[in-house]
Write a protein that holds these residues in place. Structure first.
Motif, mmCIF file in Angstrom:
data_model
loop_
_atom_site.group_PDB
_atom_site.id
_atom_site.type_symbol
_atom_site.label_atom_id
_atom_site.label_comp_id
_atom_site.label_asym_id
_atom_site.label_seq_id
_atom_site.Cartn_x
_atom_site.Cartn_y
_atom_site.Cartn_z
ATOM 1 N N ARG A 272 8.363 50.516 -4.576
ATOM 2 C CA ARG A 272 7.992 50.301 -3.172
ATOM 3 C C ARG A 272 7.071 49.010 -3.232
ATOM 4 N NH1 ARG A 272 6.798 55.971 -0.751
ATOM 5 N NH2 ARG A 272 6.669 54.732 1.217
ATOM 6 N N LEU A 273 7.064 48.152 -2.460
ATOM 7 C CA LEU A 273 6.048 47.051 -2.186
ATOM 8 C C LEU A 273 5.335 47.016 -0.930
ATOM 9 C CD1 LEU A 273 8.273 43.903 -3.192
ATOM 10 C CD2 LEU A 273 7.052 45.315 -4.472
ATOM 11 N N TRP A 274 3.831 46.663 -1.016
ATOM 12 C CA TRP A 274 2.928 47.059 0.141
ATOM 13 C C TRP A 274 2.254 45.758 0.104
ATOM 14 C CZ3 TRP A 274 3.401 52.072 2.048
ATOM 15 C CH2 TRP A 274 4.081 52.757 1.480
ATOM 16 N N ASP A 275 1.857 45.419 1.586
ATOM 17 C CA ASP A 275 1.309 44.235 1.837
ATOM 18 C C ASP A 275 -0.366 44.666 1.444
ATOM 19 O OD1 ASP A 275 -0.852 42.674 3.588
ATOM 20 O OD2 ASP A 275 1.122 41.614 3.648
ATOM 21 N N PHE A 276 -0.979 43.927 0.817
ATOM 22 C CA PHE A 276 -2.557 44.169 0.309
ATOM 23 C C PHE A 276 -3.248 43.958 1.639
ATOM 24 C CE2 PHE A 276 -6.613 42.653 -0.849
ATOM 25 C CZ PHE A 276 -7.004 43.638 -1.729
ATOM 26 N N ASP A 277 -3.203 43.263 2.447
ATOM 27 C CA ASP A 277 -4.138 42.995 3.710
ATOM 28 C C ASP A 277 -3.993 44.084 4.739
ATOM 29 O OD1 ASP A 277 -5.384 40.875 2.420
ATOM 30 O OD2 ASP A 277 -3.741 39.436 2.788
ATOM 31 N N THR A 278 -2.569 44.425 5.055
ATOM 32 C CA THR A 278 -2.291 45.168 6.031
ATOM 33 C C THR A 278 -2.123 46.699 5.889
ATOM 34 O OG1 THR A 278 0.045 44.652 6.119
ATOM 35 C CG2 THR A 278 -1.436 43.197 7.360
ATOM 36 N N GLY A 279 -1.720 46.949 4.531
ATOM 37 C CA GLY A 279 -1.256 48.156 4.133
ATOM 38 C C GLY A 279 0.164 48.436 4.447
ATOM 39 N N LYS A 280 0.833 47.658 5.120
ATOM 40 C CA LYS A 280 2.276 48.138 5.477
ATOM 41 C C LYS A 280 3.186 48.065 4.299
ATOM 42 C CE LYS A 280 1.716 46.366 10.164
ATOM 43 N NZ LYS A 280 1.976 45.545 11.330
ATOM 44 N N GLU A 281 4.239 48.549 4.454
ATOM 45 C CA GLU A 281 5.328 48.487 3.466
ATOM 46 C C GLU A 281 6.358 47.634 3.688
ATOM 47 O OE1 GLU A 281 7.829 51.794 1.133
ATOM 48 O OE2 GLU A 281 8.237 51.773 3.420
ATOM 49 N N ILE A 282 6.233 46.636 2.595
ATOM 50 C CA ILE A 282 7.212 45.190 2.677
ATOM 51 C C ILE A 282 8.527 45.663 2.377
ATOM 52 C CG2 ILE A 282 7.627 43.159 1.867
ATOM 53 C CD1 ILE A 282 4.506 43.048 1.192
ATOM 54 N N PHE A 283 8.782 46.365 1.104
ATOM 55 C CA PHE A 283 10.268 46.626 0.857
ATOM 56 C C PHE A 283 10.239 48.027 0.159
ATOM 57 C CE2 PHE A 283 12.866 46.707 -3.004
ATOM 58 C CZ PHE A 283 13.985 46.442 -2.492
#
Length: 834
Positions: A272-283
């Motif tokens: 799983r991939l996560w946005d460092f700044d927002t903490g949202k799941e990207i993939f």
């Protein structure tokens, strides 16, 4: 193998040319920074795998205790490993040899990391301590204590100008160590379970941590504070940071060069991939159907921009980050027990393998790439293959989930997921242990046999129409059974369809094989005679013959006309589990529970070849062509590819025979010309002790350099005292004997031992022995195979024969060969004779 018009040469020799064995049994996996080698733990050993070929480049042998962790230096020159023996070992990756080994901790090392300069290695142990070691010097530079439990993660800070080390424990705490002051700068406490993953952002400012408490924490190293928490809702085993310039999925928003992306892996068995700044799941990866694995680790291949998923079922999966996470490569680390195997594909470069698991494995024999095929929900027991054309293959699998599935493989596809389930047969009430596809073009029907003791024939005509549009299918087509027949009184182990598609045969645990009509399922006859259950049935491609293999250790050949037993082949020491006809039906290959492969000539019922390479029972074999190649798989998890080398062997034998004829003629010429120097070497090479004895007798009885008027007693006395110029009648001949290669010297000592048992030849024997012992040191002789035994045997006769070797044996040979005196030698000889 056809060698002339109407002439077929029977096969007599097969060689092992390729093998796929277990390379990963669980635990640590490391990819070198250059991405040229992949290192995997295999019990107490470490396998070094070439990432291009997929083959084992070297094996680093352990110390009988299982490997707990290891790491490769960024410069790739050394690998550091630790095992449960508490030893830490440093390996040279050029020679694959140990350069240093020492005790690291008082308990096993659990985790390890090497700094960016390839100078220091940090180890975290079950004894709650963290040690830092100088790799080159092999000494401890720091011993850091403070954790209250097992150390579960360690990581060097990327900036080694101000060297720092971060460690995590099973108590949930994270400690930051200043390596200059050797003190703990801070204790970060927010995790509520073991910390499993640690990584830094490229600038070294932020620390990312993950644990089994299902959260990712982001810490500011400068202020030692938690700045962000990302809930992931699964226990995590690893976390990492992608390079800032990584291009994800070709989307515009992912091309921001300043964007940081985190990756994680855990109990769900996906990346799983996560946005460092927002903490949202990207993939989030889509989980394979019926897959049950979890994630052990995720490796980041920066150069090729791939993430490598290590799973709990010992598989290593490579994904392209920049191309929608397409699977680029799969390595099956451990195959478990192989239940069935079949060649597949137009060039027979692939095999489809069923193992003691729910996944099928499609192996490329060239590079060992393995495509995992998901679909079944229980162990797969049986396989069969039908080649539709040069670009498409069809195969069927039978499983303990009571179903059979039909799969289409498109060889033109460049995807790593080329096998698509196009149809499934649902109807059996117990495990499907035997399957067979029709043989003729079109593949219009399928036969399945089950532990429910029934046979079903399924219509594939409608499924065949959907093959061109297989990729458009939303779900597999449900097959319709033409008819169902109760076939046996016990489990059906095997079935096969005749080449003409008119009849099929079944083999069962009830000790019988039966023949059936394909068109209506009519029972045609029984093959009865085995004393144990039947494991396989096979039609001859050229004759009206059926072969059956059984638990009674025999292979029986039956006539399809009157169901009588024609021949019985006996030779296996355990159950015969599978067989195949080769050489136009004139020979048969068999494999069994004794781990042996046997090749039989049917005409004379003779076993002409036995191959012993497997370490456990062999469940299956598959033949390519008419037996030019075949592949075997069994309970030892090994897949072995064999090649017919009969023609090469015959050519080699012919060449050896021609060479021997030339050597024989040369030897005769040398003897006629009395060129004994060359004749001696050639006689030993041709293994002709009688002619060699004649040469030595001629030389000793007619010396070229001694006074011929001296009687034999005088010559013997001078020989004993070492006063003669030549022992064997000519200095040149002495030189030849003294300079023989070790293999020829061992042969000569064997001849001398035999000559020495005859009084008529004892003088020759002792003269040759004297010549050898007087020119070779005891150390040199001890390095020659069998020399010790031969010399002791020879010396034991010296007391009662003509020439004595007392003077030589009373020197260093007494110590080296434990000979106390000539009298002792005589007693040893008498005892051995008794």
């Amino acid at each position: 193998m056809v060698v002339g018009e109407g002439k077929i040469t029977l096969k007599s020799c097969y060689d092992r040319v390729e093998s796929i064995e277990s390379i990963y049994t669980g635990g640590k996996v490391v990819l070198s920074k250059a991405e040229d080698i992949l290192c995997t733990a295999s019990n107490e050993d470490i396998n070094v795998i070439d990432t291009k070929t997929g083959k084992v480049k070297a094996q680093l042998k352990g110390d009988t205790e299982s490997v707990t962790t290891f790491s490769i230096k960024p410069d790739g020159k050394h690998l550091v490993s630790a095992s449960r023996s508490l030893q830490m070992t440093i390996w040279d990756m050029n020679t694959f040899k140990v350069t240093r080994s020492f005790k690291a901790h008082n308990a096993p090392v659990i985790v390890m990391d090497i700094d960016v300069t390839s100078t220091l290695v940090a180890t975290g142990s079950a004894d709650s301590s963290v040690n830092v070691w100088d790799i080159t010097g092999g000494f401890c530079t720091h011993s850091l204590k403070g954790h209250s439990g097992v150390v579960t993660a360690v990581r060097f800070h990327p900036d080694m100008k101000a060297p720092r080390l971060v460690s995590g424990g099973d108590d949930g705490s994270i400690r930051i160590w200043n390596l200059n002051t050797r003190k703990c700068e801070a204790v970060l406490e927010s995790h509520s379970s073991p910390v499993r993953g640690l990584d830094f952002t490229p600038d070294g400012r932020y620390l990312i941590s993950a644990g089994r408490d299902s959260v990712i924490h982001i810490w500011d190293i400068r202020i030692k504070k938690l700045v962000r928490t990302i809930p992931v809702y699964e226990p995590l085993e690893t976390v990492g940071v992608l390079k800032p310039d990584t291009k994800l999925f070709d989307s515009n928003e992912s091309k921001d060069e300043h964007r940081l992306v985190l990756f994680s892996g855990g109990s769900q068995g996906i990346i799983r991939l996560w946005d460092f700044d927002t903490g949202k799941e990207i993939f989030k990866q889509t989980k394979e159907p019926n897959s049950k694995h979890a994630c052990l680790d995720v490796l980041y291949a920066e150069e090729s921009q791939q993430l490598v998923l290590i799973t709990t079922d010992q598989n290593i999966l490579f994904y392209d980050i920049t191309n929608k996470f397409q699977k680029t490569r799969q390595i099956a680390g451990y195959n478990e027990e192989i239940t069935d195997i079949k060649y597949i594909g137009p060039n027979k470069q692939h095999v489809i393998v069923a193992t003691n698991s729910e996944q099928l494995r499609l192996y490329n024999l060239d590079n060992h790439n393995c495509e995992l095929i998901y679909g079944h929900s229980d162990i797969i027991l049986s396989l069969d293959v039908h080649e539709l054309d040069n670009n498409t293959s069809l195969f069927v699998s039978g499983s303990k989930d009571n179903t059979a599935k039909v799969w289409l493989v498109d060889w033109k596809s460049k995807s790593n997921t080329r096998a698509i389930c196009v149809a499934e047969a649902i109807g059996h009430t117990e495990a499907v242990g035997a399957v067979s596809l029709s043989c003729k073009t079109g593949c219009n029907f399928l036969v399945t046999g089950s532990q429910d003791r029934t046979v079903k024939v399924w219509d594939l005509s409608n499924a065949a129409k959907t093959q061109e549009n297989a990729k458009m299918l939303k779900s597999p087509k449900k097959l319709i059974a033409r008819y169902t027949t109760k076939a046996h009184d016990k489990d059906i182990n095997s079935l096969t369809i005749a080449p003409n598609d008119k009849v099929f045969a079944t083999g069962s645990q009830d000790k019988t094989a039966k023949l059936w009509s394909v068109s209506d399922g009519q029972f045609l006859g029984t093959f009865q005679g085995h004393r144990r259950g039947i494991w396989s049935v096979t039609f001859s491609p050229f004759d009206q013959i059926l072969a059956t293999t059984s638990g009674d250790k025999t292979i029986k050949l039956w006539s399809l006309n009157d169901f009588s037993c024609i021949k019985t082949l006996e030779g296996h020491t355990s159950s015969v589990l599978s067989s195949a006809f080769v050489t136009s039906g004139m020979q048969i290959l068999s494999v069994g529970g004794d781990g042996l492969v046997k090749l039989w000539n049917i005409k004379d019922e003779e076993c002409v070849l036995t191959l012993d390479e497997h370490e456990d029972k062999i469940w299956s074999l598959s033949v390519a062509g008419d037996g030019e190649n075949f592949v075997t798989g069994g309970a030892d998890s090994a897949i072995i590819v064999w090649k017919d080398t009969t023609e090469d062997n015959i050519s080699r034998l012919h060449k050896e025979q021609a060479d021997n004829i030339l050597k024989e003629q040369a030897l005769s010429n040398y003897l006629q010309a009395k060129d004994y120097r060359k004749a001696i070497s050639l006689a030993i090479s041709l293994d002709q002790p009688h002619r060699l004895l004649g040469i030595f007798m001629e030389l000793i009885n007619n010396p070229t350099n001694q006074n011929k008027e001296q009687d034999t007693d005088v010559s013997a006395q001078k020989l004993t005292r070492g006063e003669l110029d030549s022992v064997l009648g000519s200095p040149d001949i002495d030189t030849v004997v003294k300079s023989l290669a070790p293999s020829h010297l061992t042969k000569l000592l064997g001849y001398v031992r035999n000559w020495n048992t005859n009084v008529k030849f004892s003088r020759v024997a002792q003269s040759v022995l004297y010549c050898i012992l007087s020119s070779k040191s005891s150390e040199a002789l001890l390095t020659i195979p069998e020399a010790r035994e031969l010399i002791v045997a020879l010396s034991s006769y010296s007391k009662r024969h003509y020439v004595r070797v007392d003077r030589l044996l009373t020197e260093s040979f007494i110590v080296d060969f434990t000979l106390q005196s000539m009298d002792n030698l005589g007693s040893v000889s008498e005892e051995s004779q008794q």
